[in-house]
Design a protein around this motif. Structure first.
Motif, PDB file in Angstrom:
ATOM      1  N   MET A  95       1.101  -0.901  -0.271  1.00  0.00           N
ATOM      2  CA  MET A  95       0.078   0.237  -0.065  1.00  0.00           C
ATOM      3  C   MET A  95       0.478   1.423   0.095  1.00  0.00           C
ATOM      4  SD  MET A  95      -3.043  -0.820   2.715  1.00  0.00           S
ATOM      5  CE  MET A  95      -2.939  -2.027   3.753  1.00  0.00           C
ATOM      6  N   ILE A  96       1.455   1.545   0.893  1.00  0.00           N
ATOM      7  CA  ILE A  96       2.898   2.163   0.682  1.00  0.00           C
ATOM      8  C   ILE A  96       3.289   2.585  -0.320  1.00  0.00           C
ATOM      9  CG2 ILE A  96       4.779   3.307   1.977  1.00  0.00           C
ATOM     10  CD1 ILE A  96       3.631   2.211   4.449  1.00  0.00           C
ATOM     11  N   GLY A 153      -3.855   3.689  17.779  1.00  0.00           N
ATOM     12  CA  GLY A 153      -4.595   3.196  16.787  1.00  0.00           C
ATOM     13  C   GLY A 153      -2.532   3.003  16.206  1.00  0.00           C
ATOM     14  N   MET A 154      -2.467   1.793  16.157  1.00  0.00           N
ATOM     15  CA  MET A 154      -0.273   2.007  15.099  1.00  0.00           C
ATOM     16  C   MET A 154      -0.305   2.372  14.193  1.00  0.00           C
ATOM     17  SD  MET A 154      -0.606  -2.096  14.374  1.00  0.00           S
ATOM     18  CE  MET A 154      -1.142  -3.350  13.346  1.00  0.00           C
ATOM     19  N   TYR A 155      -1.174   3.138  13.257  1.00  0.00           N
ATOM     20  CA  TYR A 155      -0.597   3.877  12.455  1.00  0.00           C
ATOM     21  C   TYR A 155      -0.685   5.124  12.554  1.00  0.00           C
ATOM     22  CZ  TYR A 155      -0.830  -0.393  10.154  1.00  0.00           C
ATOM     23  OH  TYR A 155      -1.186  -2.483  10.172  1.00  0.00           O
ATOM     24  N   VAL A 156       0.322   6.155  11.937  1.00  0.00           N
ATOM     25  CA  VAL A 156       0.373   6.752  12.390  1.00  0.00           C
ATOM     26  C   VAL A 156       1.208   8.468  11.360  1.00  0.00           C
ATOM     27  CG1 VAL A 156       2.657   7.950  13.260  1.00  0.00           C
ATOM     28  CG2 VAL A 156       0.775   9.533  13.744  1.00  0.00           C
ATOM     29  N   VAL A 157       0.722   9.092  10.346  1.00  0.00           N
ATOM     30  CA  VAL A 157       1.036   9.784   9.000  1.00  0.00           C
ATOM     31  C   VAL A 157       1.157  10.986  10.037  1.00  0.00           C
ATOM     32  CG1 VAL A 157       1.053  10.840   7.008  1.00  0.00           C
ATOM     33  CG2 VAL A 157       0.275   8.997   7.670  1.00  0.00           C
ATOM     34  N   LEU A 158       3.220  11.551   9.746  1.00  0.00           N
ATOM     35  CA  LEU A 158       4.049  13.142  10.245  1.00  0.00           C
ATOM     36  C   LEU A 158       4.131  13.621   9.395  1.00  0.00           C
ATOM     37  CD1 LEU A 158       6.081  10.899  13.093  1.00  0.00           C
ATOM     38  CD2 LEU A 158       4.212  12.430  13.535  1.00  0.00           C
ATOM     39  N   GLY A 159       4.235  15.221   9.343  1.00  0.00           N
ATOM     40  CA  GLY A 159       4.668  15.911   8.606  1.00  0.00           C
ATOM     41  C   GLY A 159       5.722  16.214   8.765  1.00  0.00           C
ATOM     42  N   MET A 160       6.285  17.330   8.015  1.00  0.00           N
ATOM     43  CA  MET A 160       7.919  17.681   7.915  1.00  0.00           C
ATOM     44  C   MET A 160       8.159  18.520   9.351  1.00  0.00           C
ATOM     45  SD  MET A 160      10.296  19.892   5.889  1.00  0.00           S
ATOM     46  CE  MET A 160       9.455  19.206   4.136  1.00  0.00           C
ATOM     47  N   ASP A 161       7.309  18.897  10.051  1.00  0.00           N
ATOM     48  CA  ASP A 161       7.429  19.393  11.445  1.00  0.00           C
ATOM     49  C   ASP A 161       7.748  18.307  12.360  1.00  0.00           C
ATOM     50  OD1 ASP A 161       5.149  19.278  10.794  1.00  0.00           O
ATOM     51  OD2 ASP A 161       4.003  21.366  11.270  1.00  0.00           O
ATOM     52  N   GLN A 199       4.396  17.556  13.403  1.00  0.00           N
ATOM     53  CA  GLN A 199       3.247  17.500  13.772  1.00  0.00           C
ATOM     54  C   GLN A 199       2.527  16.180  12.957  1.00  0.00           C
ATOM     55  OE1 GLN A 199       1.068  20.739  11.952  1.00  0.00           O
ATOM     56  NE2 GLN A 199      -0.545  19.680  12.792  1.00  0.00           N
ATOM     57  N   ILE A 200       1.378  15.098  13.814  1.00  0.00           N
ATOM     58  CA  ILE A 200       0.420  14.396  13.787  1.00  0.00           C
ATOM     59  C   ILE A 200      -0.116  14.706  12.647  1.00  0.00           C
ATOM     60  CG2 ILE A 200      -0.973  12.327  14.057  1.00  0.00           C
ATOM     61  CD1 ILE A 200       0.682  12.720  16.989  1.00  0.00           C
ATOM     62  N   LEU A 201      -0.196  14.144  11.654  1.00  0.00           N
ATOM     63  CA  LEU A 201      -1.614  14.774  10.046  1.00  0.00           C
ATOM     64  C   LEU A 201      -2.944  13.142  10.324  1.00  0.00           C
ATOM     65  CD1 LEU A 201       1.145  15.414   6.799  1.00  0.00           C
ATOM     66  CD2 LEU A 201      -0.090  16.524   8.846  1.00  0.00           C
ATOM     67  N   LYS A 202      -2.679  12.364  10.928  1.00  0.00           N
ATOM     68  CA  LYS A 202      -3.583  11.228  10.731  1.00  0.00           C
ATOM     69  C   LYS A 202      -2.458  10.939  11.765  1.00  0.00           C
ATOM     70  CE  LYS A 202      -7.525   9.574   9.045  1.00  0.00           C
ATOM     71  NZ  LYS A 202      -8.751  10.400  10.069  1.00  0.00           N
ATOM     72  N   ARG A 203      -3.988  10.036  12.579  1.00  0.00           N
ATOM     73  CA  ARG A 203      -3.395   8.462  13.421  1.00  0.00           C
ATOM     74  C   ARG A 203      -4.740   7.598  13.096  1.00  0.00           C
ATOM     75  NH1 ARG A 203      -0.005   7.761  17.449  1.00  0.00           N
ATOM     76  NH2 ARG A 203       0.288  10.393  17.486  1.00  0.00           N
ATOM     77  N   GLY A 204      -4.779   6.477  12.455  1.00  0.00           N
ATOM     78  CA  GLY A 204      -5.666   5.344  12.878  1.00  0.00           C
ATOM     79  C   GLY A 204      -5.342   3.811  13.527  1.00  0.00           C
ATOM     80  N   HIS A 205      -6.073   3.019  13.001  1.00  0.00           N
ATOM     81  CA  HIS A 205      -6.126   1.651  13.130  1.00  0.00           C
ATOM     82  C   HIS A 205      -5.731   0.683  11.748  1.00  0.00           C
ATOM     83  CE1 HIS A 205      -7.381   1.732  17.603  1.00  0.00           C
ATOM     84  NE2 HIS A 205      -8.598   2.461  17.492  1.00  0.00           N
ATOM     85  N   GLU A 206      -6.073   1.160  11.040  1.00  0.00           N
ATOM     86  CA  GLU A 206      -6.441   0.708   9.448  1.00  0.00           C
ATOM     87  C   GLU A 206      -5.449   1.871   8.942  1.00  0.00           C
ATOM     88  OE1 GLU A 206      -7.789  -1.384   8.685  1.00  0.00           O
ATOM     89  OE2 GLU A 206      -8.852  -1.912  10.386  1.00  0.00           O
ATOM     90  N   LEU A 207      -4.467   0.943   7.515  1.00  0.00           N
ATOM     91  CA  LEU A 207      -3.120   2.070   7.255  1.00  0.00           C
ATOM     92  C   LEU A 207      -4.073   2.683   6.008  1.00  0.00           C
ATOM     93  CD1 LEU A 207      -0.472   2.376   6.637  1.00  0.00           C
ATOM     94  CD2 LEU A 207      -0.285   0.800   5.229  1.00  0.00           C
ATOM     95  N   GLN A 215      -7.125   4.622   5.447  1.00  0.00           N
ATOM     96  CA  GLN A 215      -7.402   5.271   6.135  1.00  0.00           C
ATOM     97  C   GLN A 215      -6.707   6.683   6.256  1.00  0.00           C
ATOM     98  OE1 GLN A 215     -10.095   4.534   4.814  1.00  0.00           O
ATOM     99  NE2 GLN A 215     -10.859   6.137   6.379  1.00  0.00           N
ATOM    100  N   VAL A 216      -4.964   5.953   6.782  1.00  0.00           N
ATOM    101  CA  VAL A 216      -4.487   6.967   7.351  1.00  0.00           C
ATOM    102  C   VAL A 216      -3.819   7.798   6.507  1.00  0.00           C
ATOM    103  CG1 VAL A 216      -1.815   6.839   8.479  1.00  0.00           C
ATOM    104  CG2 VAL A 216      -4.107   5.765   9.509  1.00  0.00           C
ATOM    105  N   LEU A 217      -3.912   6.812   5.020  1.00  0.00           N
ATOM    106  CA  LEU A 217      -2.924   7.095   4.151  1.00  0.00           C
ATOM    107  C   LEU A 217      -3.857   8.659   3.075  1.00  0.00           C
ATOM    108  CD1 LEU A 217      -1.246   4.096   2.656  1.00  0.00           C
ATOM    109  CD2 LEU A 217      -0.363   5.654   3.664  1.00  0.00           C
ATOM    110  N   LYS A 218      -4.489   8.196   3.154  1.00  0.00           N
ATOM    111  CA  LYS A 218      -5.534   9.112   2.556  1.00  0.00           C
ATOM    112  C   LYS A 218      -5.659  10.887   3.124  1.00  0.00           C
ATOM    113  CE  LYS A 218      -9.514   6.351   1.821  1.00  0.00           C
ATOM    114  NZ  LYS A 218     -11.751   5.778   2.410  1.00  0.00           N
ATOM    115  N   VAL A 219      -4.822  10.805   4.012  1.00  0.00           N
ATOM    116  CA  VAL A 219      -4.621  12.473   4.516  1.00  0.00           C
ATOM    117  C   VAL A 219      -3.677  12.965   3.615  1.00  0.00           C
ATOM    118  CG1 VAL A 219      -2.890  11.886   6.053  1.00  0.00           C
ATOM    119  CG2 VAL A 219      -3.925  13.611   6.305  1.00  0.00           C
ATOM    120  N   ILE A 220      -2.657  11.521   3.034  1.00  0.00           N
ATOM    121  CA  ILE A 220      -1.777  12.608   1.795  1.00  0.00           C
ATOM    122  C   ILE A 220      -2.182  12.343   0.375  1.00  0.00           C
ATOM    123  CG2 ILE A 220       0.902  11.648   0.326  1.00  0.00           C
ATOM    124  CD1 ILE A 220       1.971  10.016   3.338  1.00  0.00           C
TER     125      ILE A 220
END
Length: 110
Positions: free
Chosen positions: A23-24, A76-84, A86-94, A96-101
């Motif tokens: 997925m990634i 949730g075990m997945y998280v997307v962090l921005g350059m700084d 900052q947590i952009l999205k956190r959740g249980h399903e990868l 869903q978390v990748l949708k922020v990107i």
């Protein structure tokens, strides 16, 4: 005894499984094709696995996609962090978390 201790510490590393990595890398491929990303790095640590994406090799990562199994039953075990950081999205399903990107990518195309 030291050999067994070092072996067990290596076995305790967290990593992305084949499905998660697929997925990634699918998202990564689309972003490379769009000219947004150029490089990536993967770190497998004792507490987490990290997939970092870069615009250029010698920069700080644009995004970090992290897997923290210890947080599976909490936020949730997945998280997307921005350059700084900052947590952009956190959740249980990868996915869903990748949708922020992906949402940001769709805005760039419009």
């Amino acid at each position: 005894m030291n050999m067994q201790t070092s072996f067990s510490s290596q076995a305790a590393q967290v990593s992305f499984d084949r499905r998660e990595l697929g997925m990634i890398l699918s998202l990564y491929g689309r972003m490379v094709a769009a000219g947004e990303w150029r490089d990536y790095g993967i770190s497998c640590l004792s507490q987490s696995a990290v997939f970092s994406v870069f615009r250029r090799t010698a920069e700080h990562p644009l995004y970090r996609i992290e897997k923290h199994p210890a947080l599976r039953n909490r936020q949730g075990m997945y998280v997307v962090l921005g350059m700084d950081g900052q947590i952009l999205k956190r959740g249980h399903e990868l996915p869903q978390v990748l949708k922020v990107i992906e949402r940001k990518y769709l805005r760039l195309v419009d």
